[in-house]
Design an enzyme around this catalytic site. Structure first.
Site, PDB file in Angstrom:
ATOM      1  N   ASN A  54      49.232  35.685  27.244  1.00 48.05           N
ATOM      2  CA  ASN A  54      49.136  35.209  25.861  1.00 48.05           C
ATOM      3  C   ASN A  54      49.807  36.178  24.898  1.00 48.05           C
ATOM      4  O   ASN A  54      50.530  35.775  23.978  1.00 48.05           O
ATOM      5  CB  ASN A  54      47.669  35.049  25.459  1.00 48.05           C
ATOM      6  CG  ASN A  54      46.998  33.848  26.098  1.00 48.05           C
ATOM      7  OD1 ASN A  54      47.664  32.991  26.666  1.00 48.05           O
ATOM      8  ND2 ASN A  54      45.687  33.793  26.019  1.00 48.05           N
ATOM      9  N   ARG A 387      55.840  18.344  29.632  1.00 49.81           N
ATOM     10  CA  ARG A 387      55.819  19.345  30.706  1.00 49.81           C
ATOM     11  C   ARG A 387      55.484  18.651  32.028  1.00 49.81           C
ATOM     12  O   ARG A 387      54.653  17.744  32.066  1.00 49.81           O
ATOM     13  CB  ARG A 387      54.774  20.440  30.442  1.00 49.81           C
ATOM     14  CG  ARG A 387      55.032  21.271  29.205  1.00 49.81           C
ATOM     15  CD  ARG A 387      54.082  22.479  29.168  1.00 49.81           C
ATOM     16  NE  ARG A 387      53.977  23.071  27.845  1.00 49.81           N
ATOM     17  CZ  ARG A 387      54.840  23.939  27.339  1.00 49.81           C
ATOM     18  NH1 ARG A 387      55.885  24.302  28.053  1.00 49.81           N
ATOM     19  NH2 ARG A 387      54.671  24.438  26.136  1.00 49.81           N
ATOM     20  N   ARG A 417      58.544  24.672  24.960  1.00 48.29           N
ATOM     21  CA  ARG A 417      58.707  26.119  25.021  1.00 48.29           C
ATOM     22  C   ARG A 417      58.463  26.687  26.415  1.00 48.29           C
ATOM     23  O   ARG A 417      57.448  26.445  27.043  1.00 48.29           O
ATOM     24  CB  ARG A 417      57.765  26.788  24.018  1.00 48.29           C
ATOM     25  CG  ARG A 417      57.956  28.292  23.902  1.00 48.29           C
ATOM     26  CD  ARG A 417      56.985  28.876  22.921  1.00 48.29           C
ATOM     27  NE  ARG A 417      57.193  28.313  21.597  1.00 48.29           N
ATOM     28  CZ  ARG A 417      56.259  28.318  20.643  1.00 48.29           C
ATOM     29  NH1 ARG A 417      55.066  28.799  20.890  1.00 48.29           N
ATOM     30  NH2 ARG A 417      56.524  27.816  19.463  1.00 48.29           N
ATOM     31  N   HIS A 447      56.166  15.396  21.291  1.00 49.52           N
ATOM     32  CA  HIS A 447      54.956  15.956  21.856  1.00 49.52           C
ATOM     33  C   HIS A 447      53.956  14.871  22.244  1.00 49.52           C
ATOM     34  O   HIS A 447      52.976  15.133  22.927  1.00 49.52           O
ATOM     35  CB  HIS A 447      54.312  16.925  20.843  1.00 49.52           C
ATOM     36  CG  HIS A 447      53.230  17.774  21.406  1.00 49.52           C
ATOM     37  ND1 HIS A 447      51.902  17.645  21.041  1.00 49.52           N
ATOM     38  CD2 HIS A 447      53.267  18.770  22.321  1.00 49.52           C
ATOM     39  CE1 HIS A 447      51.179  18.535  21.694  1.00 49.52           C
ATOM     40  NE2 HIS A 447      51.971  19.224  22.481  1.00 49.52           N
ATOM     41  N   TYR A 480      43.036  21.799  32.470  1.00 50.28           N
ATOM     42  CA  TYR A 480      42.926  21.515  31.042  1.00 50.28           C
ATOM     43  C   TYR A 480      41.981  20.335  30.826  1.00 50.28           C
ATOM     44  O   TYR A 480      42.020  19.359  31.577  1.00 50.28           O
ATOM     45  CB  TYR A 480      44.288  21.139  30.443  1.00 50.28           C
ATOM     46  CG  TYR A 480      45.321  22.227  30.386  1.00 50.28           C
ATOM     47  CD1 TYR A 480      45.156  23.439  31.056  1.00 50.28           C
ATOM     48  CD2 TYR A 480      46.495  22.051  29.658  1.00 50.28           C
ATOM     49  CE1 TYR A 480      46.117  24.426  31.002  1.00 50.28           C
ATOM     50  CE2 TYR A 480      47.464  23.034  29.598  1.00 50.28           C
ATOM     51  CZ  TYR A 480      47.268  24.216  30.279  1.00 50.28           C
ATOM     52  OH  TYR A 480      48.232  25.196  30.230  1.00 50.28           O
ATOM     53  N   ARG A 576      39.696  25.420  19.374  1.00 53.76           N
ATOM     54  CA  ARG A 576      39.779  26.394  20.468  1.00 53.76           C
ATOM     55  C   ARG A 576      40.530  27.656  20.057  1.00 53.76           C
ATOM     56  O   ARG A 576      40.094  28.766  20.319  1.00 53.76           O
ATOM     57  CB  ARG A 576      40.491  25.774  21.677  1.00 53.76           C
ATOM     58  CG  ARG A 576      40.781  26.786  22.788  1.00 53.76           C
ATOM     59  CD  ARG A 576      41.432  26.125  23.990  1.00 53.76           C
ATOM     60  NE  ARG A 576      42.686  25.484  23.677  1.00 53.76           N
ATOM     61  CZ  ARG A 576      43.871  26.109  23.694  1.00 53.76           C
ATOM     62  NH1 ARG A 576      43.952  27.379  24.013  1.00 53.76           N
ATOM     63  NH2 ARG A 576      44.981  25.442  23.414  1.00 53.76           N
ATOM     64  N   HIS A 604      41.838  21.260  25.688  1.00 53.01           N
ATOM     65  CA  HIS A 604      43.145  20.801  25.218  1.00 53.01           C
ATOM     66  C   HIS A 604      43.096  19.453  24.499  1.00 53.01           C
ATOM     67  O   HIS A 604      44.058  19.064  23.842  1.00 53.01           O
ATOM     68  CB  HIS A 604      44.090  20.718  26.432  1.00 53.01           C
ATOM     69  CG  HIS A 604      45.531  20.554  26.100  1.00 53.01           C
ATOM     70  ND1 HIS A 604      46.223  19.385  26.331  1.00 53.01           N
ATOM     71  CD2 HIS A 604      46.424  21.412  25.552  1.00 53.01           C
ATOM     72  CE1 HIS A 604      47.478  19.527  25.952  1.00 53.01           C
ATOM     73  NE2 HIS A 604      47.627  20.737  25.472  1.00 53.01           N
TER      74      HIS A 604
END
Length: 729
Positions: A54, A387, A417, A447, A480, A576, A604
């Site tokens: 992170n 993804r 990313r 997204h 997730y 979160r 998520h």
């Protein structure tokens, strides 16, 4: 590194929490998982590795973004009210405090437990004679041929050193013409070798750091030269960039993306991590070369470890597989208890299915895709991809569908990313197979997560849709928490069809019946729903808002929530990660509570609940309350209307508010404390969701009268960083 009282006061007085400082607080909550003595040492190392990963991304993107303003002399005012220069000092100081906490945890609590758990990290000099011989053979056969020393002097330019890679800076002296000349050379540690060389002996595993092996054999690379010092360091470069897309998608856009990916490897240095007591002359050279100062330099004590992401090798070792937390097997979805027993197409014509991952498997979605690829009645498949998993079943199904002559449209977000290269490779694979591939939509990042399958059934055509908060990634769906809706409801499928026409063609529908989409209508509609709750509160009517998201940063949304709070609306936010809203401030946000849930699974899903005078409105989807979500991304939220599924989602919110194991409460000053359980029994949502059935979902309603209690005292205390490394000795 001292922060002035004036700067501290300005941060505290602001009505908004700094996005970047809030993110650091989030990483403290992840680090708190590594402090948990109830977890195995392997689990604790896992969370420590996550905090390191992170932090690497934080410096690459967020600190990198700050330097875009600093280097190009552009004005930036943080949510805390600070300009770019004083904020840089605060941000780097707080980052150093966090890095110090990581090292202290590793040295004082984790490292001493390694031996009793059957492993240890051992430096080369502490190995036995036989063990050293094994290491030397490995070095000579595998490592040494890969090494390339790069000298920097008046005849050689300064080499481009890779980001987030170990580098040994070697200071040497050689006698030429009777004069001692000091030179600096660099050895990059190969990134495609394991971080540790493993030695198994007497039921124990010794992990020898590869950088220490190279350091102890540097004389192989510097024959007949006096080595003055060997210094281990690691740099982080600015990886933040903004793509300016052109109309010529095939030629210019994809080529520009490839070039931008290269700049991530050569961007300006924003952090220098150095191990032990590095050579002062070398440090001076690096600081001048990279235009950094002591604020950018992170010093790791000799007994510490540089780059905790290397711990993944230990965490993932087969020897420790029994040290990981055992979670229950996945359970059938509430509305689909007979999973696998019938054809998924027939089930969806009978009812909608809400999937709650990872408690429910992603198999129904994969089954739908794989059956669609082979089904002769399926005419077309349309999907958005952000993804993908490695060896993705989604890609395989789409390739099979294309091979079987079906029309396949894929909007592939190649700007996801750190997944850009993989996505670009997968997209080109699909394109070569004959799929219609769209590489993004205008200047917006895609997204949203949507799937549409068109199937001819006799004389009619039926559309099947999947709308989700999570990616089409079967690997992360096990880690997730996300929500996905499978449906043939004409309202949903019509909206999804219209949305695909927007992103693949030149359509612009006036209004969707169910979807709320960004960047066009999402923000205004959400703000209207917040205002409606405020109006009800002013009239003395029941009101309430519960929002579960990853991040809260958009200041217009924050301002509306403040106004709703002042009108008397009880608001509970489950955020979160970073949260720029300041809860519990007198006269501003007294009716707002913010909790963060950090535990075994990564939270998520995004859920928006509005009381709406008793006729509650409930939305699920891909969007957080962020500027980028509202203005720079294609996002979607979909309304949950089926009564059973609505109760299921309300139950998810209730469980989140009830959790007293993974929950942290945000204080007015932006810090977090653990949520106190009081006299209540332990309630861990990451276990309780495995036991949800239809009978749990009767007569549910969110209540707003019970306050969340917290334990007294700060969870995370400030750390004083000692800049004088001589004191560590």
């Amino acid at each position: 590194m001292v922060i002035s009282e004036k700067v501290k006061k300005q941060i505290v007085q602001s009505d908004y929490i700094s996005r970047d400082l809030s993110w650091i607080n989030f990483n403290y909550r992840v680090l708190d998982q590594a402090k948990n003595n109830d977890k195995s040492i392997i689990e604790r190392l896992k969370f420590l590795a996550i905090t390191a990963s992170n932090l690497d991304e934080f410096f690459t993107i967020r600190v990198g973004s700050l330097y875009n303003y600093l280097d190009y002399h552009k004005q930036r005012i943080d949510y805390s009210g600070l300009r770019e220069l004083p904020f840089r000092k605060v941000l780097l100081a707080k980052s150093k405090e966090f890095a110090e906490q990581q090292q202290q945890l590793y040295l004082n609590e984790l490292l001493p437990k390694f031996e009793e758990q059957g492993f240890s990290i051992v430096m080369y000099k502490h190995l036995s004679h036989d063990e050293k011989e094994r290491v030397v053979k490995y070095f000579e056969s595998t490592i040494y041929p890969m090494l390339t020393p790069m000298v920097y002097d008046s005849y050689h330019t300064f080499p481009i050193l890779g980001a987030l890679r170990f580098v040994l800076g070697v200071v040497t002296k050689s006698a030429e013409d009777g004069v001692d000349n000091k030179k600096l050379s660099f050895i990059q540690v190969p990134y495609n070798l394991p971080r540790f060389y493993e030695i198994e002996k007497d039921d124990k595993i010794y992990f020898v750091p590869i950088e220490d092996i190279i350091r102890n054999h540097a004389d192989y690379l510097f024959r007949n030269v006096k080595i003055q010092s060997i210094n281990l360091f690691r740099i982080t470069r600015n990886g933040d960039f903004t793509l300016e897309e052109s109309d010529d998608i095939e030629a210019n856009f994809l080529e520009e993306l490839k070039q931008k990916l290269k700049t991530r490897r050569t961007g300006r240095v924003v952090r220098l991590e150095v191990f032990g007591r590095p050579d002062t002359w070398m440090l001076k050279v690096l600081k001048e070369r990279w235009d950094i100062d002591d604020d950018n330099i992170f010093r790791i004590k000799k007994k510490g470890l540089i780059d905790f992401t290397g711990l993944w090798q230990i965490v993932g070792h087969s020897h420790f597989k029994d040290k990981h937390s055992e979670m229950p097997p996945m359970v059938p979805p509430v509305s689909y208890p007979e999973i696998k027993e019938e054809n998924i197409f027939e089930i969806l014509k009978d009812r909608d299915i809400l999937l709650h991952h990872p408690y429910n498997s992603m198999e129904p979605v994969l089954d739908l895709l794989e059956q669609a690829a082979e089904d002769p009645g399926v005419l077309a498949i349309k999907i958005t991809i952000y993804r993908l998993a490695k060896d993705s079943r989604v890609t395989a199904a789409l390739l099979k569908a294309a091979e079987n002559g079906k029309h396949i449209s894929v909007l592939f977000e190649v700007k996801a990313r750190f997944d850009e290269e993989n996505n670009l490779r997968e997209a080109q694979k699909l394109q070569k197979a004959g799929c219609f591939v769209i590489y993004g939509f205008s200047s917006y990042k895609t997204h949203t997560k949507l799937l549409l399958i068109v199937r001819k059934e006799g004389e009619k055509v039926t559309r099947y849709a999947h709308l989700s908060s999570g990616n089409y990634n079967e690997s992360t769906s096990k880690l997730y928490t996300d929500l996905g809706l499978l449906t043939t409801n004409d309202v949903f499928t019509h909206d999804v069809s219209e949305f695909f026409n927007v992103i693949t063609g030149h359509s612009m529908p006036e209004k969707y019946k169910n979807l709320i989409t960004a960047p066009r209508e999402m923000k205004p509609q959400l703000l209207r729903m917040i205002r409606a709750e405020a109006e009800n509160a002013k009239k003395g009517l029941p009101s309430g808002i519960v929002i579960k998201i990853n991040s809260l940063q958009d200041n217009d949304a924050i301002d509306e929530l403040y106004l709703a709070s002042q009108a008397g609306v009880p608001i509970k936010l489950i955020v979160r990660g970073m949260c720029c809203l300041r809860p519990g401030r007198a006269g501003l946000s007294e009716n707002i509570q913010v909790i963060s849930i950090v535990g075994h699974y990564l939270e998520h899903s995004r859920i928006y609940y509005f009381h709406n005078g008793g006729e509650s409105k409930l939305y699920v989807g891909s969007a957080d309350m962020m500027v980028r979500s509202f203005e720079r991304r294609l996002e979607s939220l979909f309304e949950i209307t089926d009564s059973l599924l609505k109760r299921q989602v309300i139950n998810i919110l209730q469980y989140n508010l009830k959790d007293n194991v993974n929950s942290y409460l945000m204080k007015e000053d932006g810090s977090y404390v653990r949520k106190a359980s009081g006299d209540d029994p332990e309630f861990n949502i990451h276990k309780e969701f495995y036991h949800v059935h239809k009978e749990n979902l009767q007569d549910l309603d969110l209540t707003f009268d019970k306050e969340i209690t917290v334990e007294e005292g700060e969870l995370f205390e400030d750390v004083v960083i000692e800049e004088d490394l001589a004191k560590e000795e």
